[in-house]
Every structure is written in structure tokens, then in C-alpha cells.
Design a protein around this motif. Structure first.
Motif, mmCIF file in Angstrom:
data_model
loop_
_atom_site.group_PDB
_atom_site.id
_atom_site.type_symbol
_atom_site.label_atom_id
_atom_site.label_comp_id
_atom_site.label_asym_id
_atom_site.label_seq_id
_atom_site.Cartn_x
_atom_site.Cartn_y
_atom_site.Cartn_z
ATOM 1 N N PRO C 82 6.403 28.696 46.824
ATOM 2 C CA PRO C 82 7.462 29.790 46.986
ATOM 3 C C PRO C 82 8.608 29.249 47.639
ATOM 4 C CG PRO C 82 5.173 30.226 47.825
ATOM 5 C CD PRO C 82 5.177 28.720 47.571
ATOM 6 N N SER C 83 8.979 28.398 48.121
ATOM 7 C CA SER C 83 10.104 27.846 48.821
ATOM 8 C C SER C 83 10.925 26.649 48.027
ATOM 9 C CB SER C 83 10.001 27.309 50.110
ATOM 10 O OG SER C 83 9.099 25.997 49.929
ATOM 11 N N GLU C 84 10.208 26.426 46.942
ATOM 12 C CA GLU C 84 10.511 25.386 46.093
ATOM 13 C C GLU C 84 11.966 25.657 45.317
ATOM 14 O OE1 GLU C 84 8.575 22.370 42.659
ATOM 15 O OE2 GLU C 84 7.424 24.165 43.504
ATOM 16 N N HIS C 85 12.837 24.483 45.294
ATOM 17 C CA HIS C 85 13.995 24.850 44.457
ATOM 18 C C HIS C 85 13.786 24.070 43.042
ATOM 19 C CE1 HIS C 85 17.203 26.370 47.359
ATOM 20 N NE2 HIS C 85 15.974 26.192 47.971
ATOM 21 N N MET C 86 14.423 24.401 41.992
ATOM 22 C CA MET C 86 14.398 23.623 40.620
ATOM 23 C C MET C 86 15.231 22.283 40.714
ATOM 24 S SD MET C 86 14.627 24.713 36.773
ATOM 25 C CE MET C 86 13.988 23.814 35.358
ATOM 26 N N VAL C 87 14.743 21.272 40.328
ATOM 27 C CA VAL C 87 15.435 20.229 40.364
ATOM 28 C C VAL C 87 15.755 19.606 38.986
ATOM 29 C CG1 VAL C 87 15.696 17.665 40.871
ATOM 30 C CG2 VAL C 87 14.881 19.363 42.761
ATOM 31 N N ILE C 88 17.181 19.593 38.559
ATOM 32 C CA ILE C 88 17.565 19.259 37.404
ATOM 33 C C ILE C 88 18.232 17.899 37.282
ATOM 34 C CG2 ILE C 88 19.166 19.894 35.439
ATOM 35 C CD1 ILE C 88 19.037 22.724 36.195
ATOM 36 N N GLY C 97 18.666 18.847 44.572
ATOM 37 C CA GLY C 97 17.993 18.135 45.222
ATOM 38 C C GLY C 97 18.335 18.072 46.704
ATOM 39 N N ASP C 98 18.255 16.790 47.368
ATOM 40 C CA ASP C 98 18.421 16.632 48.883
ATOM 41 C C ASP C 98 20.019 16.654 49.046
ATOM 42 O OD1 ASP C 98 15.781 17.116 49.277
ATOM 43 O OD2 ASP C 98 15.289 15.002 49.283
ATOM 44 N N GLU C 99 20.785 16.114 47.931
ATOM 45 C CA GLU C 99 22.113 15.846 48.346
ATOM 46 C C GLU C 99 22.939 16.836 47.536
ATOM 47 O OE1 GLU C 99 23.786 13.239 49.814
ATOM 48 O OE2 GLU C 99 21.800 12.441 50.460
ATOM 49 N N PRO C 100 24.149 17.436 48.061
ATOM 50 C CA PRO C 100 24.979 18.043 47.268
ATOM 51 C C PRO C 100 25.565 17.457 46.002
ATOM 52 C CG PRO C 100 26.239 17.832 49.224
ATOM 53 C CD PRO C 100 24.573 17.093 49.563
ATOM 54 N N VAL C 101 25.809 18.239 44.995
ATOM 55 C CA VAL C 101 26.341 17.424 43.823
ATOM 56 C C VAL C 101 27.768 18.087 43.721
ATOM 57 C CG1 VAL C 101 25.781 19.599 42.054
ATOM 58 C CG2 VAL C 101 26.016 17.090 41.207
ATOM 59 N N PHE C 102 28.717 16.975 43.131
ATOM 60 C CA PHE C 102 30.171 17.607 43.090
ATOM 61 C C PHE C 102 30.608 17.042 41.752
ATOM 62 C CE2 PHE C 102 29.070 15.987 47.409
ATOM 63 C CZ PHE C 102 29.749 17.287 48.112
ATOM 64 N N ILE C 103 30.647 18.077 41.063
ATOM 65 C CA ILE C 103 31.268 18.057 39.799
ATOM 66 C C ILE C 103 32.853 18.177 39.812
ATOM 67 C CG2 ILE C 103 31.213 19.283 37.468
ATOM 68 C CD1 ILE C 103 28.874 20.526 38.268
ATOM 69 N N ALA C 104 33.783 17.350 39.350
ATOM 70 C CA ALA C 104 35.002 17.373 39.405
ATOM 71 C C ALA C 104 35.814 16.845 37.984
ATOM 72 C CB ALA C 104 35.393 16.597 40.728
ATOM 73 N N GLY C 105 37.316 17.137 37.962
ATOM 74 C CA GLY C 105 37.967 16.558 36.919
ATOM 75 C C GLY C 105 39.009 17.634 36.673
ATOM 76 N N GLN C 272 19.324 32.782 45.665
ATOM 77 C CA GLN C 272 18.452 31.867 46.100
ATOM 78 C C GLN C 272 17.135 32.349 46.546
ATOM 79 O OE1 GLN C 272 19.929 27.757 45.629
ATOM 80 N NE2 GLN C 272 18.706 29.154 44.380
ATOM 81 N N LYS C 273 17.018 33.577 47.060
ATOM 82 C CA LYS C 273 15.776 34.232 47.400
ATOM 83 C C LYS C 273 15.049 34.951 45.904
ATOM 84 C CE LYS C 273 16.593 34.403 51.805
ATOM 85 N NZ LYS C 273 16.139 33.560 52.567
ATOM 86 N N GLU C 274 15.835 35.051 44.847
ATOM 87 C CA GLU C 274 15.568 35.546 43.730
ATOM 88 C C GLU C 274 14.927 34.579 42.856
ATOM 89 O OE1 GLU C 274 15.527 39.069 43.286
ATOM 90 O OE2 GLU C 274 16.149 39.139 45.502
ATOM 91 N N THR C 275 15.763 33.439 42.754
ATOM 92 C CA THR C 275 15.127 32.430 41.665
ATOM 93 C C THR C 275 15.253 31.148 42.110
ATOM 94 O OG1 THR C 275 15.988 31.495 39.622
ATOM 95 C CG2 THR C 275 17.737 32.030 40.939
ATOM 96 N N TYR C 276 14.332 30.241 41.390
ATOM 97 C CA TYR C 276 14.361 28.910 41.957
ATOM 98 C C TYR C 276 15.330 28.107 41.266
ATOM 99 C CZ TYR C 276 12.460 28.885 37.409
ATOM 100 O OH TYR C 276 12.317 29.089 35.977
#
Lengths: 351, 351, 351, 351
Positions: C82-88, C97-105, C272-276
Motif C-alpha cells: 500500500p505504501s509503495e511508490h512506483m519507481v521509473i 526512488g530514494d533520491e529526488p530527481v532534478f530535471i533542468a535545462g 500521493q495518497k491516491e496513486t503510486y
């Protein structure tokens, strides 16, 4: 914007157009009066104004400040009367003229029988354009997507064309995606861009190039400036036969909803001050309530709208989509009668 | 809600009222028909329904779900015709009757001369109630706050009363704070609660207790349910002479503003389905644009409004407050004429 | 939704899928756990639940109420924690995942030099995905439309691919119209659907079928339910690699604008409560103000976002599009540092 | 605004103030630095600038454009450091200083026991100001109106004072109407103006004159400019001890509500650029959801807020008002810990 002299030769005008292209912009030429007026499509700041002002045949060069210049009164006052409205003719139906126009029909075409029965009803009730949805934009992928998502998509368009012919009304349907444009344009007289696609500039350009009138609905999240700026995407392709349509904006998110959207009727006269394009109102989607359609139709015409777009079903309870906002042909008849009187009354006073 | 039997005695009704008080609630008794209906002011869940149902004279006990029960059709259908509107009489002026009502006058009273000159103008133009602001709610402490903030506050109210008498119109002005209620109530026929004070329940209760009609404006951030729930604060004090007023809600914050607020005209028929109270529209504050007042006035009446509230000045450019939204008496005349015709036309169709 | 028994055979599952098709729906099969769970794409009411419940291998048949069932936790709790997030995963970059991602440009790619210089800067600053706009959605047809509107459209995409390779970052760009999908999908790792196209279900379906991760931005006029319901259009094509992105909603239209949109950060934990699916935030478009990016980036991560999308330029004043909201690589560095600490701190507390 | 010379005498300053009054305005004198700066309360256009510029002791006369000049950085930069925040001290508690402040307690005081039990809990959890509602603004006249509507109103205030004393926290409660100001001011350290009363300029002025710090909440329908312009009503009475509070604005009215309001966190840094007043955030009313409070508290502090206002109950299910948004003291403890770390981290980076 480049205003030519009254005695400018066609060659001089052609030269100006060539020069405009050389600077990476496109030209929009209006010849309605004795003089040509050339609008610029693209970033005017790239144009050396002094250079153009000095070219033969040019009377003056002017900057148009608004992002919707080609459809603005500020631009068209050079070749139209300031108070003039644009009149769009589709067959024998006139939009933006002395009479209000009534576009009516089912939300979604469900079968040939359903369509013909409704078409007959709305014709008798006094409507003069027939609508019917084939490619339906829906909030849920799990809902009925219209016949456009089935293998009778083209058949449904053919029924619409036939119903239009039989009951002598031009027909209109929505084009939801770029790949549908060619197909739909073969069958209908007016191409509709729905509210959700208002910002889809690629679709707008493709539809515009079909050279048919475009019924262009305001997005529920769009300001008036945005609405007109996206109509400009159609005009920039050389197609000025644009029927604007107000259909409600996002309501205040405070408690229970009494109407589905907020019908922004003040946008009607406000938009009419900005552009010469005709604007109509869709009270069905705006309110989502059958019991408010009569009042809001009258109010729309009183606000200055050139017509209405109303969803009709002989048995609203049976409709696969949006039944709660449909009215019957009999109810439409009352609206047509009241609105014709109000239209006359309001226009008389405004002269 | 407690519905009494037709043969219930006054003593039985009095006993019920006593019992209601014992449970910490208040009673709202309606006697318009042959039977008494008793509304409950307070939390109905505290009431043992079975106990009350068994008391002598009681026909039935019902829960009313809506938070605005005393003013709801759901409640009043027990003692009024379902389609009936409430009619409020102020002197010889009738609000909510067969004719639309026109409330007009200056935004702010600036001098006796200004007020009388405008009063004369609006009377001739066909208006039947005179408005004039003394205690002005303003966005900036640095702006002109109305004569209410000066030492001629009471004099300004006296001018208003005199102008009403001379030109034979009841008068209305806004009460902005609790400390102004006693003073203002001495001079005017109708007490106005402005949009910004809609949520001020202490002010509402105090104004209600003056037993004069209340002109109650919708806050620009209020949903319809909230608007009616706060009108209920007035009704809960026993004062049902409430004139609701739609005056525009917060617009979409997208780009340039074309109107000051979004006039939510669909709220007019939507509210009329919920309550028997009359509702009028203020197109001046809603649009903030003189050139849209004519169309939006006609649209308001077509939507079913019982009247209009319009700001008028003989010379809009001179006004100290809101000059850009004022119209002249001549322009008002045109509105009155068009609206009377539209009102007749729409009401006829609706019967 | 059909939950299979743990000992159901592949043949039994295949039979169910066949039956679903027979009723005009599509099947979405999830096999992550020891049992298969079959979601239904289409109108579940067409399915005779009792018939399916009786088929061999079926454990239970359940109705999922929400319109976004395939991406909902309500559905996935049958085959995920139930608490799992999807990892792409895109190359070596992990989103959700465990680290935040930074999309820049850059907002728009203007030249190869500009792109490479910025790519180098954002890489050094700690970003792990490179963005660059080619097909730009613009409010005015008269503004710069991105290189996508010129004859170096494909070249610009090629530069983006090369920059990604050279600086070891996956690349993402927006696809604005259906006709661009094939071309863009050849060059980039992640396909972006911009806010204005959120409702374009035909584009969504076409992009989804490319089987690449989709960066899906919320429309500024969309409620959360709508946002997720349109993400469902992507999931319904079998593509669940969806990165949601909050980028600001329409602000209150009251007076001067202090931010371009209202950044709805509470939508982050609410979604985040609604979807993984993972959700990131774009503070650049939301605020439109360079001087607010640092604070709003930190706030987004504190609210629970899985990453950020930020527009960067080595010289914001020079940018052809949206210069006022760009930050420099040095400013990005500070954001990356602060956000990594906050992300760690917040996630630790939440366990 | 009038900037005096550094060597201006008190007599010269007094003369200026007298002159300002002669023109119908009031003076706001700031003496924090070596020179006096005199703000004008009222319409600056009435002032002959040249006349004042020529008076002895005057260095310069400047127009301040914004409607919230007395609290603006544009004004205060003449006597404060541009980056300086205002620090408000209440007893030993500091608002706007180096540590975030935590205001916590029950939504409504229900009994002495309930209040003391919660006060003890929030103190242990690390909060430093105690809140408790007595005069509750409610949407329905039929709901529980707080103890303020009963005959133990003053007792409830006395309990609040005692609880503050016992647990060593300053106390704050809301004043809803003008007639409550004198009473409430006797008992509490900080007077709160609730969101619904933000526009009530008469209440604001009366509260301001009590010379106690004012906790001033943004109306859910107010733009930032309006919010600050009404804070200016307090400042204009000479009371600059104003704690601003963001508590959510009207959400988009599209479909199901996931949060009660939209928490506008970008307003926090945006407002901090405009004024030196401290701003805190109320995540309880903004979200209306207990399960979002942790994330939104962290996000508020990350956005730059000087503190939080949170509703706490030892048993949220039991609360008479707003139980669904209350958290427990244990949950508050986690928030305090996380927020202190984030506050430190963000402030460090910003220097």
C-alpha cells in the motif's frame, strides 16, 4: 500593420508582401475597401518600420499592440465600419446577422434513428443549424467515447450530412484530434473546436486550412485575452470565418455546485468590443441543468450574443451522455420564440 | 421542522415552542396558512424527534437537510405555494412583484447638491428606490472613505432621507460596521450589507433585529450555498425581508481583466429554485465598465432577476469613487425601458 | 477489477481476457505478485459481474469507483504494498526512488551552443535529466514558436540527444501535437505532455503507445480528479511509466499578479495518497519569478515531491522565452543541495 | 513620504506633522534610525509636495505608489535594512526571529478540562503560543457557535489566560465582531482577525487601537495586494505588530475536493519581498485534512514562513468543530522537530 495608399498598384502591394516574407513573417491582406491593409503574422519587432514606410504605395506603418491583432477592431477599423459585425454565411444560414442563430441537436449521435428524430424536432422548433457529436472528448477513458471510437465513425458523419440535407440545415461537429480533420471536413459545413482543445495550436492551424467556418469554444480556464489570442491562430492561416462560443468557465470551488460551470455572459459584450467576429453561447454545457436553459438562453441573447448552441433530445433521460442538461424540442421552441423577441428589442435599443 | 395539525390550538403551539427552547434551540413560527409550521434555529440533532412527534397538536416532525432551511423552498412549501415568490413592500414600492425594481443613485454621496441632482435624474429615468453610499468600504485606507468618515456623516444620512421624501422613493444605504447600525437605521428604509461584510454574522444579526428590509449582497468569494447560509443568519433573527443581490464573483486570474468581476447570472435562476426570497443584480460593480451596463442589465432581467441596482452620476467623470462604472440618467432611462419589456416577455413565457 | 486465484492457470486468465473483450472492454493485466489482477478499460457496468465471478480461476470481482482506477492505490493494493511508490528507471536515473530527481535545462533550445553550455552547467550543478523545448506551445501566434516551427526542428532534437549523451543525462522534450510524436520519440528518452495538452486524449494515447516514460503536466484549470483521469488515458494504453507534474493552477483574479500561477503544493501529498505514480513539481512556470524558485523548490520537496523541473540559462536576460523565470546553474546548485537534505529529512520522519 | 534631514529638530518634525493634519491626512512617524521618516495616511494627492519639500528640516518628499505603503519595504528601507524582518516579541516568545514559532491548540474551547489537557500536550510537543477559539465564525447559524455564544463566554477567555499562565505560553484568540474587542483584549496577548473578517475595516481599526499584536489572516478570496492593503488599515492606526497568516484560498471548482482550500505557499516568499512583517501559515484550515498536515507544515517552513498555526486535539474524533483536520500532540512533536531542522537549513542557504 501596413496601410497602403488608395492609388497603390497591385504590384506595389505584392512587393510589400514579398518584403514581409523576406523578414520571416507572413502577410494577411485585406481588400474590402478601396485600399489594401496588410497585417503581419509573426513578431513585428523583426520588421524595420522605417524601411517599409519608405516603400512605394505605403501610406503608413503602424504597430498593433494586442496579441490578437488580425481579428481585432483596432486592426479592422481601417477597412470596416467600427461598429460592423462580421457576417458568416453557411448555405442560406447567416451567423452574426439580423437574426439570432440556433444550433441544436444531440450531444452525441447514438444512431441514425436518434439523430433523424432529433433533427426533425429541432428543425420544427426553429433551429437553423444541426449539431451532433461523433468524436466526443470525455473525462474518463472508461466512459462512452462517442461513435467516433467505434467502427461506424464515418457512417455517423454520413448520417449527419444526410440529416442536414433532409431537414435543410448546415451541420457542425467537433474535431478532437489532428488525424480526424480530413475525414470530418468531408462531411460537415462547420468544424467545431471544443473547449478542451482551445489551446491546441496544431489542431487549430490544421482545421483553419480546411477553409470552412470554425466554431471555436472558449476553454473553461481561459481568460478573454487568451481566447482571442488562440482564435488568432485560426485567423493567421487566412481563415477569418470564426464563430466564437462562450460555454462557461471554472466555478468558484466553494461547497456544493449549483451549476457545472460559471457562464461568463459579460464576456459576450466585452468580446464584441474587441473583435468583429460573432459570438454565440452554449447554455447547456455551462449550466449542466435543464431547468436553467430557458433563462440563460434569454440572458445570453440579451447580453448581445448572435446565437445559441443547445443540446436537445426527444427523451433526455435516455441520452448516453449529459442527459441532465438536455431539453426537448418543445422547450427549444419556447426559447427560440423568446430569444427572437429579445434579440430584436435589444438591437433596436442599441442603435 | 415541526408541522402542526390544522386544528392545533395556540396553546399547543406555545407548548412546542417552550419545549424547543428547553433543548437549547429557538423556534421560527410561520402562520401564513391554516396550519402553523415551526422551524428550528440551531442544531436539530439535539432534538429528540420521537418526543416531539408525540406531543399534542403535532402532525409531523421533519428534518430539513440544507443549512439554509428557514429561507428554503423545502421548508416554505408547507405554508406557501411552491412557485410563489416573496414580495417585499417598502412604502409603495414592491420588490419581487410583477414589475422589476430599479435601485439607482450615486456610489458615494459627496454633497447635498450632488445627491439631489442625481436623485431627480434617476426618478425621471424610472427608478423606484434611491441608493447613496455614506459608509464606504474601501480597499485602501488612503482613499476617500465616504462622508461616513467625516463629521458630516449624519448630515449625509439626513440628505438621503430628504431626497427620498422629495422624489418619493424609499432609500437604501450600506451599513459597514456594528457601531453604525443604530444611526443608519434611523434614516433609511432598507439596510444594505455589502459584499465584503457578507460573512460578518455579528453585523448581520444586529441589522436583522432592526426589522427593516435588508439588501444582502453576495461576497465575491462565496458559493451559492454560503450566500444563502449567511442570509439564514438574518432570517434566524426573525427577519425574512431579505433582498438578495448578485454582484459578481472573483474572475479567472488569467491575463488582462476585461471585467472587474465575473457576473454569475446563472446564480439568479439557480437561487430562485432554492429560496422564495427575491434576488436582484448589480451590474455596476460586477463589470466595472459603463459600456457593458446596458447589456448586462437586460441579461440580468432575462435571467429572472427581480430588479437591478445601478450606480448613476450626472457626470461620471467627476465622481470621487468608481466613475468608470457610472452611467447617466439618460442611459438609465434606456435600461428601464428595455428591462420592463424583457421582464414582461420572460415572465409570460414562464407561466 | 477481477482478482484471480493464486493457483489460476495462464489459460484461465487468458479466457477471462477474451471474455472481457467480448463485452467490448479491454483488459489491463498486472502480474507483479503471485496472483494476476485484471483491470477493466471501459464501462464496467456493461460487465455481468456474476458471470465473471463464476468463471474458473476467479477469486473475486470488484467494482473500482474512481475514474482513475488503473493508476489508483485502490486497485494496485492488490499487487503492490500500500505504501509503495512506483519507481521509473531511465538509463541510470531513477524517478520516485530514494533520491529526488532534478530535471533542468533551457525553456527553449535556441542553438547548439546555447544548449550544450546550459547542459554542462546543469550537469555540474547536480541535475540528472536534461530538458529543452523544441515544439513550444505559445499564447501568441506572433511570438517565437521554438525551433520546432523552423526547418531545423529535427536538428534541434539531434542536439538534445547529443547533449544528453555527452553529459550523461536522459533527455526530455515536449510533444505538442500528434504529428510530432513519431519524430520526437526517435530522439528523446522521456516524452512530455505540456499543461495545455493535458486534455488532448488523442495525443495522450498516441504518446503512450511509444512505450517510453511520459512526463505528464497538470493543466492549470484541472482539478486533481481530472488530472488523474487523463493520466488514466495513458495507463489505459498499457503504459504505466507516468511521471506526474504539478506546475501551478489559475490564480485568483484579484488585482496585481505576484505569481504567474498558484502553485498547488498540497496536491502533491494529496495525489500521493491516491496513486503510486511519482509526482514532481515545476516551480519555474508556476511562479514565473526567478527570486521565488529557491523557496518553492525546497517547499515542493518538503511537500513530498519526487523531484523538480527547473528552467536554467547561463544568462537569463538573453533567453528568447520566459527569461524572467530562469535561474543560473549556480543558483541550481544551491537548490540541489538544500533539496537533497530536505528530502532525506522528510522521508526519514515519514517512516 | 517625507524624509527628514539627519539634523532636523523635533520641532521641525512636529511642524511637518501639523502641516500634514492641516491637509486632512495623518502622519506615521518612524524614528528607528538617526533620521525621522514620516509616512502619510490618506490621499497623498491632496498634499502640495513642493510646499512640503521647502519646509525646514525636510530632506526629500517622495510618492509611495503601493496602497500598502506603511508596511512596505519600499517605505521602510529608509529606516531599516532592506533584508531585515520585523521581530515581534510577546513575553519571551519571538515571532519573526531565528526560530520558527508554533501556535497550537484546539479549534474551539469546549471546556476547561479539554483546554488544559490540550495546552499541556502542545507545550510538551514544543509549541510556544496557545490558541483556542471562543467566538467562532461558522457557516451555519444552526451549528455550534463556540462558547462565545453561551453565557460562559468570559469564563472561556479566563480559562485561556490561565492555561497560558500555567503552561507558560502567550495566548491568542479570534475577535469576530466589534463588540467583542474590549472583552477579548483583557484576556489575551495576541488578537486574531479571522479570514472571513479580513475586509472588516471597522473591526481592524478597533482591534489595532488595543496596541497588542494582531494575528491577521488572509481571506480565502483575497489577492496579495488586498491582503496587504487591509493590513495597512491596522498599521494606519499606529500598530505595526502584525503577524500575517496564509490559510488557503478558494480552490478550483472542478470536481471532487481533495483539499478544503488551496494553500498558496508561493505567497509566503512573495509577501516577504513586499513587507518586513512576519508571515506564518495555517495548514489545518488550508487542507482540512489531518493526513496532509505534516507535509504542508514542512513545506510552509521551507517556503520561508516564520511559523505555523495548527489545530490540535488529544482525540480529534471527539472535537465539536473541524475534527477531521486536527492532529494529536504526538503528531505535532514530529512537525516541530522536522520544521526546526528545515528552518535552519533554509535560512542558512539564504544568507
Amino acid at each position: 500593420m501596413i496601410v497602403m495608399k488608395t492609388d497603390a498598384t497591385p504590384e506595389q502591394t505584392a512587393h510589400i508582401i514579398k518584403e514581409i516574407k523576406r523578414y520571416g513573417l507572413r502577410a494577411d491582406v485585406s481588400n474590402r475597401t478601396h485600399r489594401a491593409v496588410i497585417g503581419l503574422v509573426g513578431d513585428e519587432r523583426k520588421i524595420p518600420f522605417a524601411h517599409f514606410a519608405a516603400l512605394p504605395g505605403v501610406k503608413e506603418v503602424r504597430m498593433v499592440e494586442t496579441p490578437y491583432k488580425l481579428i481585432s477592431r483596432e486592426y479592422t477599423k481601417f477597412f470596416r465600419e467600427p461598429s460592423e459585425h462580421m457576417v458568416i454565411e453557411v448555405g442560406s444560414t447567416v451567423i452574426g446577422g439580423d437574426e439570432p442563430v440556433f444550433i441544436a441537436g444531440p450531444c452525441a449521435i447514438e444512431s441514425k434513428e436518434q439523430l433523424f428524430k432529433i433533427a426533425e424536432g429541432v428543425k420544427k422548433a426553429g433551429s437553423n443549424i444541426l449539431r451532433g457529436g461523433v468524436f466526443k472528448p470525455r473525462s474518463s477513458v472508461h466512459s462512452f467515447q462517442g461513435l467516433g471510437a467505434t467502427d461506424v465513425a464515418e457512417e455517423a458523419l454520413e448520417w449527419l450530412r444526410q440529416a442536414g440535407k433532409q431537414f435543410e440545415m448546415p451541420v457542425v461537429t467537433e474535431v478532437r484530434g489532428e488525424t480526424q480533420v480530413d475525414l470530418v471536413a468531408e462531411y460537415v459545413d462547420i468544424l467545431q473546436i471544443g473547449a478542451r482543445n482551445m489551446y491546441d495550436q496544431d489542431l487549430l492551424a490544421k482545421v483553419a486550412r480546411k477553409e470552412k467556418p470554425v466554431l471555436f469554444k472558449r476553454h473553461f480556464g481561459a481568460g478573454i485575452e487568451e481566447f482571442l489570442s488562440f482564435a488568432e491562430y485560426i485567423a493567421a492561416e487566412g481563415n477569418k470565418s470564426i464563430i466564437l462560443c462562450e460555454r462557461g468557465i471554472i466555478p468558484l470551488g466553494k461547497g456544493k455546485d449549483y451549476t457545472r460551470y460559471t457562464l461568463d455572459l459579460a464576456s459576450v459584450p466585452a468580446i464584441q468590443k474587441e473583435t468583429y467576429l460573432p459570438i454565440i453561447v452554449d447554455p447547456s454545457h455551462a449550466t449542466g441543468r435543464r431547468d436553467l436553459i430557458f433563462n440563460m438562453s434569454c440572458a445570453a441573447i440579451a447580453a448581445g450574443a448572435s446565437g445559441l448552441m443547445i443540446e436537445v433530445h426527444y427523451n433526455p433521460g435516455e441520452a448516453l451522455v449529459d442527459g441532465q442538461q438536455m431539453i426537448t424540442p418543445d422547450e427549444l421552441r419556447e426559447i427560440v420564440d423568446a430569444c427572437q423577441s429579445i434579440h430584436k428589442l435589444v438591437r433596436a435599443q442599441q442603435k
